[in-house]
Design an enzyme around this catalytic site. Sequence first.
Site, PDB file in Angstrom:
ATOM      1  CE  LYS A  83      -0.406   0.190   5.049  1.00  0.00           C
ATOM      2  NZ  LYS A  83      -1.317   0.319   6.191  1.00  0.00           N
ATOM      3  CE1 TYR A 133      12.941  32.073  -0.089  1.00  0.00           C
ATOM      4  CE2 TYR A 133      12.983  29.666  -0.120  1.00  0.00           C
ATOM      5  CZ  TYR A 133      12.695  30.874  -0.731  1.00  0.00           C
ATOM      6  OH  TYR A 133      12.159  30.875  -2.000  1.00  0.00           O
ATOM      7  CG  MET A 136       8.474  23.561  -3.583  1.00  0.00           C
ATOM      8  SD  MET A 136       7.191  24.531  -4.379  1.00  0.00           S
ATOM      9  CE  MET A 136       6.311  25.188  -2.967  1.00  0.00           C
TER      10      MET A 136
END
Length: 389
Positions: free
Chosen positions: A55, A282, A330
């Site tokens: 799964k 950042y 990201m």
Amino acid sequence: MKKKMPSVVAVTNKTRQTVFFRQNWVEIDRSDFHFNLKKIKEYIAKDTKIMVVIKANAYGHGGVALAKETQRAGVAWIGISSLEEGIQFREAGIKSNILILGNIFPFENFQVAVAHSLTPTISTMSGLAALEYWAVRLNKKINFHLKIDSGMGRIGVVPEASYPILQKIVQMPKTNMTGMYTHFAVADTDPVFTQQQLDIFTNIVKFARINLGLKFIAHAANSAALFRNKRTHLDMVRPGISIYGLTPFKHAERFLKLKSVLSWKTKIIFLKKVPAGFCVSYGRTFVTNRASVIATIPVGYADGYNRLLSNKCDVLVRGKRCPIAGRITMDMTMIDVTDVKGVTLGDEVVLIGVQGKEHIKVDELAKIQNTINYEVTSSISVRVPRIVV
């Protein structure tokens, strides 16, 4: 007129090899997967069946590819969580028995399970009645497994309600209970409660077999129970995390020594020399304390490389540990490669796996993130190609 560049991350060419343009991929070792399966087979009784749990994209390892390997190995069953996964496997040519471990709702979706030869889980009297309805309507006998909630508290029939359901099952001609199962809540930490769950479940199994004459496969053991308590093995075991070579609890290797199937790799795509006092990423959380060499790799939190690893985790470059420099973004992450002799553009970087004498384990990342190894691999984004090697 200029041709447009393809907008895909990964494609399959004529030789069926995966081609990808963003240098960020997961490698799945086929031989290690079969090694783990062999070791588990040797650990259980010869007549005990295995359901490999594939799964959640095989816990992030690549569901279709490993379902194919499982089928090739002749394993009795595959366990999945949803209709979507089952449909995906059937469309990929998987013909093995497939059990949907999740609860199907709304009940109209039983017809979808039947259409794709997927075995549903039944957890309520109303679910059983709905399954019988669809069996009559489709004029087809439908197999299912009954889930008993012996103490997990997720899905399943509570013990006292299981007896009337089993008596009803005997009266239903169009449905066929081919399995009964439960799931352990603390098999990794609490043998006393696990035994209580096992006793509850086996009493129900005995009632169904002796009093009602039902014939079915009884199964309960997840990876932790499989390792710790052979009394839980019953007719079939359900290895999940262990089949991928990851441990369900600390020091599990004392029971079975398995091999980690997954490696996560990338390459240096940008390299620069910076002076002391240079800020990276950042929030300016990383500041060089010397003249440094900073590399950029095309991996970020959108790939499942967790932001909590920022400034805390290492990667491997040329067999040497290199720290993450600053916050993970990201799509990209910066690493400090100042101490790596001869580092160059295109060098391979290992996020999880072995390089030289060094090894970054999934458990290392899990500890930094204050989570479990299951979450680390399951969180690797589908945009990261899985390559079976």
